[in-house]
Design a protein around this motif. Structure first.
Motif: not given
Length: 262
Positions: A199-209, A216-218
C-alpha cells in the motif's frame, strides 16, 4: 508546588523517573498508557529514555523509565497545564545549576523558581489594576518567553489543532492544500498484512520557501511501521507558538473550554 520531582543520575547526567514525573503532573491517564503515547511524539529509547523495572507496592515488578531532562521538559510542556510549566521551570533551573557547578538542594532549587515566578507576577500586577491592562503589560514578556526560552519544542498534531478550533483534521488539511500552505506527497510503500498487498504511504509537508513553513515541525515517528525501504515515517506537527497565526490564516477561531466540553 507542594512536592519535588526527585532527580536521579544516568550516564553521568541528571534524569528523572517517568512515574515520578507522571505523578507530579497529575496526569489522569494510567502511566502504562500515557508514556507510550508521549514516546510517539518522536522520542528514542536509549537516547531520550531507557526502560527499567522497579518493584511495585505489591511486590511485583512494574515498568518505569529513566527520562533525560530534555525529554522531561518537553513532556511537561506537552501537557499544557500549570503543573507542566512549573515542572519545566524546575528542570531548567536544575540544568543551569548543574552547569554552573553550584550545589543546591532540591528544595532550594524549587524555592528559587517559585520566588522568580512570584516576582514576575508582582511586577505585572503593579503595572495595572485591571485584568485587561495586566495581560497587555505582560504580552511582550510572555511573547519573548514563548519564542526564545521555550526553544520551539511545544508542538501539537494537526488533529488536535483542528479540535481546538471546532473543526476536523480532514477539513484543516483541505484548507492547507487549498491555500498552498502544505501538501500531501507519496513517500513510499509498505506491506499491509490486512490487505495482503503493498500500500502507498503518504506524508504531509509544508511548502519550503514560504513564511508559513516555520509554523510546522516535521518529526520522525519511530514507533510507526517503517516503509519498505527502511525509512522512518515522519509526521507534520503545528508549532504551538505559531498556532494562532495559522488559525488566523485559515479563518478559524479557538473554542473556549466550555464550548469544547459541549
Amino acid at each position: 508546588m507542594t512536592g519535588l520531582i526527585p532527580l536521579t543520575e544516568h550516564d553521568g547526567a541528571q534524569a528523572v523517573l517517568g512515574r515520578d514525573l507522571h505523578e507530579f503532573l497529575a496526569v489522569t491517564t494510567p502511566y502504562d498508557k500515557w508514556f507510550p503515547r508521549m514516546v510517539s511524539y518522536g522520542f528514542e529509547e536509549d537516547k531520550d529514555f531507557s526502560t527499567k523495572m522497579s518493584e511495585s507496592t505489591g511486590g511485583r515488578p512494574r515498568t518505569d523509565h529513566i527520562v533525560t531532562l530534555d525529554m522531561a521538559k518537553e513532556l511537561s510542556m506537552i501537557q499544557r497545564t500549570e503543573k507542566g510549566k512549573q515542572a519545566r521551570q524546575y528542570f531548567i533551573e536544575c540544568e543551569r545549576r548543574a552547569k554552573a557547578q553550584v550545589e543546591l538542594t532540591g528544595p532550594e532549587l524549587m524555592a528559587k523558581a517559585l520566588v522568580q515566578a512570584d516576582s514576575t507576577i508582582k511586577e505585572l500586577e503593579a503595572r495595572a489594576t485591571t485584568a485587561e491592562a495586566i495581560v497587555e503589560a505582560a504580552a511582550p514578556a510572555l511573547e519573548y518567553h514563548e519564542k526564545y526560552i521555550r526553544e520551539d519544542v511545544d508542538v501539537i498534531t494537526v488533529d488536535d489543532f483542528a479540535r481546538e478550533h471546532g473543526t476536523t483534521g480532514y477539513k484543516v488539511r483541505a484548507m492547507l492544500t487549498e491555500l498552498d500552505i502544505a501538501f500531501r506527497r507519496r513517500v513510499g510503500s509498505r506491506w499491509s498484512a490486512s490487505k495482503n498487498c503493498m500500500v502507498d504511504e503518504f506524508e504531509w509537508r509544508a511548502y519550503a520557501g514560504k513564511a508559513s513553513n516555520k509554523w510546522f515541525d516535521l518529526r520522525p515517528q519511530h514507533n510507526a511501521p517503517r516503509l519498505h525501504n527502511g525509512q522512518v515515517k515522519q509526521t507534520m506537527y503545528v508549532k504551538a507558538f505559531y498556532a494562532p497565526a495559522l488559525a488566523k490564516r485559515l479563518g478559524l477561531s479557538k473554542q473556549t473550554s466550555m464550548e469544547v466540553a459541549q
